[in-house]
Scaffold this active site. Sequence first.
Site, PDB file in Angstrom:
ATOM      1  N   TYR A 123     -14.507   0.125   7.002  1.00  0.00           N
ATOM      2  CA  TYR A 123     -13.510  -0.413   7.943  1.00  0.00           C
ATOM      3  C   TYR A 123     -13.625  -1.933   8.035  1.00  0.00           C
ATOM      4  O   TYR A 123     -12.630  -2.651   8.012  1.00  0.00           O
ATOM      5  CB  TYR A 123     -13.708   0.220   9.327  1.00  0.00           C
ATOM      6  CG  TYR A 123     -12.610  -0.153  10.303  1.00  0.00           C
ATOM      7  CD1 TYR A 123     -11.511   0.678  10.484  1.00  0.00           C
ATOM      8  CD2 TYR A 123     -12.664  -1.344  11.030  1.00  0.00           C
ATOM      9  CE1 TYR A 123     -10.495   0.344  11.360  1.00  0.00           C
ATOM     10  CE2 TYR A 123     -11.644  -1.693  11.903  1.00  0.00           C
ATOM     11  CZ  TYR A 123     -10.559  -0.849  12.067  1.00  0.00           C
ATOM     12  OH  TYR A 123      -9.557  -1.194  12.929  1.00  0.00           O
ATOM     13  N   PHE A 127      14.862 -14.607   1.620  1.00  0.00           N
ATOM     14  CA  PHE A 127      15.005 -13.192   1.276  1.00  0.00           C
ATOM     15  C   PHE A 127      15.438 -12.416   2.524  1.00  0.00           C
ATOM     16  O   PHE A 127      15.206 -12.860   3.640  1.00  0.00           O
ATOM     17  CB  PHE A 127      13.694 -12.649   0.702  1.00  0.00           C
ATOM     18  CG  PHE A 127      13.826 -11.211   0.288  1.00  0.00           C
ATOM     19  CD1 PHE A 127      14.673 -10.860  -0.748  1.00  0.00           C
ATOM     20  CD2 PHE A 127      13.141 -10.203   0.945  1.00  0.00           C
ATOM     21  CE1 PHE A 127      14.840  -9.523  -1.117  1.00  0.00           C
ATOM     22  CE2 PHE A 127      13.295  -8.869   0.583  1.00  0.00           C
ATOM     23  CZ  PHE A 127      14.144  -8.531  -0.450  1.00  0.00           C
ATOM     24  N   ASP A 128      16.034 -11.226   2.336  1.00  0.00           N
ATOM     25  CA  ASP A 128      16.622 -10.525   3.499  1.00  0.00           C
ATOM     26  C   ASP A 128      15.600 -10.124   4.567  1.00  0.00           C
ATOM     27  O   ASP A 128      15.904 -10.204   5.753  1.00  0.00           O
ATOM     28  CB  ASP A 128      17.521  -9.345   3.080  1.00  0.00           C
ATOM     29  CG  ASP A 128      16.834  -8.320   2.216  1.00  0.00           C
ATOM     30  OD1 ASP A 128      15.750  -8.628   1.710  1.00  0.00           O
ATOM     31  OD2 ASP A 128      17.378  -7.221   2.033  1.00  0.00           O
ATOM     32  N   ASP A 146       7.250 -18.421   0.316  1.00  0.00           N
ATOM     33  CA  ASP A 146       7.371 -16.978   0.195  1.00  0.00           C
ATOM     34  C   ASP A 146       7.032 -16.766  -1.281  1.00  0.00           C
ATOM     35  O   ASP A 146       7.832 -17.036  -2.174  1.00  0.00           O
ATOM     36  CB  ASP A 146       8.799 -16.551   0.527  1.00  0.00           C
ATOM     37  CG  ASP A 146       9.023 -15.069   0.257  1.00  0.00           C
ATOM     38  OD1 ASP A 146       8.191 -14.461  -0.446  1.00  0.00           O
ATOM     39  OD2 ASP A 146      10.040 -14.528   0.725  1.00  0.00           O
ATOM     40  N   ALA A 162       6.176 -14.244  -3.352  1.00  0.00           N
ATOM     41  CA  ALA A 162       6.235 -12.945  -4.045  1.00  0.00           C
ATOM     42  C   ALA A 162       6.206 -13.073  -5.573  1.00  0.00           C
ATOM     43  O   ALA A 162       5.559 -12.302  -6.254  1.00  0.00           O
ATOM     44  CB  ALA A 162       7.468 -12.184  -3.598  1.00  0.00           C
ATOM     45  N   LYS A 192       5.036  -7.523  -6.249  1.00  0.00           N
ATOM     46  CA  LYS A 192       5.759  -8.148  -7.358  1.00  0.00           C
ATOM     47  C   LYS A 192       4.749  -8.707  -8.364  1.00  0.00           C
ATOM     48  O   LYS A 192       4.219  -7.990  -9.191  1.00  0.00           O
ATOM     49  CB  LYS A 192       6.684  -9.262  -6.840  1.00  0.00           C
ATOM     50  CG  LYS A 192       7.950  -8.752  -6.180  1.00  0.00           C
ATOM     51  CD  LYS A 192       7.753  -8.359  -4.765  1.00  0.00           C
ATOM     52  CE  LYS A 192       9.046  -8.017  -4.069  1.00  0.00           C
ATOM     53  NZ  LYS A 192       8.827  -7.515  -2.724  1.00  0.00           N
ATOM     54  N   HIS A 236      22.120  -2.427   4.651  1.00  0.00           N
ATOM     55  CA  HIS A 236      22.271  -1.960   3.266  1.00  0.00           C
ATOM     56  C   HIS A 236      21.360  -0.779   2.918  1.00  0.00           C
ATOM     57  O   HIS A 236      21.666   0.004   2.045  1.00  0.00           O
ATOM     58  CB  HIS A 236      22.038  -3.112   2.291  1.00  0.00           C
ATOM     59  CG  HIS A 236      20.710  -3.769   2.412  1.00  0.00           C
ATOM     60  ND1 HIS A 236      20.370  -4.561   3.486  1.00  0.00           N
ATOM     61  CD2 HIS A 236      19.613  -3.717   1.628  1.00  0.00           C
ATOM     62  CE1 HIS A 236      19.140  -4.981   3.336  1.00  0.00           C
ATOM     63  NE2 HIS A 236      18.643  -4.491   2.220  1.00  0.00           N
TER      64      HIS A 236
HETATM   65  N1  F0G Z   1      10.101 -12.051  -0.126  1.00  0.00           N
HETATM   66  C1  F0G Z   1      10.765 -11.853  -1.274  1.00  0.00           C
HETATM   67  C2  F0G Z   1      11.216 -13.022  -2.080  1.00  0.00           C
HETATM   68  C3  F0G Z   1      11.031 -10.556  -1.709  1.00  0.00           C
HETATM   69  O1  F0G Z   1      11.694 -10.381  -2.840  1.00  0.00           O
HETATM   70  C4  F0G Z   1      10.580  -9.467  -0.927  1.00  0.00           C
HETATM   71  C5  F0G Z   1      10.842  -8.097  -1.334  1.00  0.00           C
HETATM   72  C6  F0G Z   1       9.881  -9.726   0.260  1.00  0.00           C
HETATM   73  C7  F0G Z   1       9.659 -11.029   0.625  1.00  0.00           C
HETATM   74  C8  F0G Z   1       9.381  -8.621   1.144  1.00  0.00           C
HETATM   75  O2  F0G Z   1       8.305  -8.004   0.569  1.00  0.00           O
HETATM   76  O3  F0G Z   1       9.027  -5.642   0.141  1.00  0.00           O
HETATM   77  O4  F0G Z   1       6.623  -6.279   0.155  1.00  0.00           O
HETATM   78  O5  F0G Z   1       7.904  -6.211   2.254  1.00  0.00           O
HETATM   79  N2  F0G Z   1      11.660  -7.817  -2.220  1.00  0.00           N
HETATM   80  C9  F0G Z   1      11.941  -6.501  -2.765  1.00  0.00           C
HETATM   81  C10 F0G Z   1      13.067  -6.619  -3.729  1.00  0.00           C
HETATM   82  C11 F0G Z   1      12.096  -5.421  -1.766  1.00  0.00           C
HETATM   83  O6  F0G Z   1      13.572  -5.567  -4.157  1.00  0.00           O
HETATM   84  O7  F0G Z   1      13.449  -7.726  -4.104  1.00  0.00           O
HETATM   85  P1  F0G Z   1       7.965  -6.451   0.797  1.00  0.00           P
END
Ligand code: F0G
Length: 458
Positions: A72, A124-125, A215, A217, A258, A450
């Site tokens: 843990y 990102f969304d 960000d 990713a 990613k 979506h």
């Molecule tokens: N930032 C970016 C640029 C992303 O592309 C994503 C996720 C996230 C943050 C959020 O990360 O999914 O681990 O919580 N993108 C995926 C996509 C879902 O299909 O582009 P997460």
Amino acid sequence: MELPYAEPYKIKVIESIRRSTFLEREKWIKDSGYNLFKLRSDQVFIDLLTDSGTGAMSDEQWSEIMKGDESYAGSESYFKLFDAVNGLLGMPCFLPAHQGRAAENVLFSALIKAGDIIPGNSHFDTTKGHIEFRKATAIDCTIDEAFDTSSFHPFKGNVDLQKLEDIFKKYPKERIPLCIITITCNTSGGQPVSLKNIKAVSELCKKYGIRLFFDAARFAENSYFIKKREEEYKDVCIRDIVKEMFSYVDGATMSSKKDAIVNIGGFIALREKELYDKTIVYSILYEGYLTYGGMAGRDMAALAQGLREGTDFHYLESRIEQVAYLSRKLKEFNIPVQEPAGGHAVFVDARRFLSILPKEQFRAQTLAIELYKEGGVRGVEIGTLLADRDPETRKNRYPKLELLRLAIPRRVYTNNHMDYVATCLANIYERRNEITTGYKIVKEAPIMRHFTVELEKI
Ligand code: F0G
């Protein structure tokens, strides 16, 4: 004779995928409310919905899974991951989180309050969702070139410095807790940000006393593009480019699903101890104790290894060149795509593809449905459905780009699969003038619609 290109790995384990018939797919997609998220994965032949968490782990990563320490507190796997992140990014403070949006939730809880302004390059969304959920505003400062899919620009993810400075001048710095650069910029087409631009944004942020975050990713893919497209970096290795990129920011949120090639995971990396101390409260509240933050020990161990593999030049070359291969194939069929190809996905310009369809009928979603019906290929709409409604007026937001994203999972599909996808789209392109009606919404959630929206054919 020059030797042709070949991937720097071979395949040890395979998973069967099943082809279906047009009639089966027509029924399945109708039963799913014309929402591709609602399909079962066995109803999909080639799944290009996302490159997130869908990559194939290596034998080394699977070995790490076996070695995971599930304590843990103070797990060995945590320290492995800490060393990997610290060694790669040069950030002294680190918090694991179960995925990218969880990292956003934790960090933003410490930083963002109602009324704040968060500028960046096409957030990102989930990032935008976490900002708007806190009644703050995300402002897009991406360069205009990003929104012309036919124009070539090597760094379409770049921040427009003038737009950014205008924001810094317009609002007091107390209302701008951070600026976010998304590398690569997913929303504008997996497009990279140049080191020159990162450095300039960093200088501007310093001048106005504003924190700068990544960000991150797809930070490794961004580094590959810097090496390939920014003259001064052509002889610099990927890991040195990564170090330099991160030297200009105060921290980052990461979706490890990613570029770290794991199925689940994320983290926050921070430079300031003071901010770290403020953030840990939310980490414990939302994710878990500081040395696991929502992750299993084995997943942290695989992630540490994934960070090493994901920043290997030869791997990145095979990855990004496969995406470029699909893009080239589509262009051979005259299919309009975002130029140049992104790092993780090819973005088909649905506005140009289905130009006869009114924008109110969801062109990119219509194209995604057609592609699924044609060959069982699942892509995803990055357009009006995703852009959601304005939180104030509740009117549909019509984004500058209406795209169908074909995201390529890492180390999963071969170029034969890419040829199959390209042919499906070519068939649709040939009959595009027969697609004269799209879809209307019958059910939608108040935020991030979506994922669960239900549609009906007009
Ligand atoms: N930032 C970016 C640029 C992303 O592309 C994503 C996720 C996230 C943050 C959020 O990360 O999914 O681990 O919580 N993108 C995926 C996509 C879902 O299909 O582009 P997460």
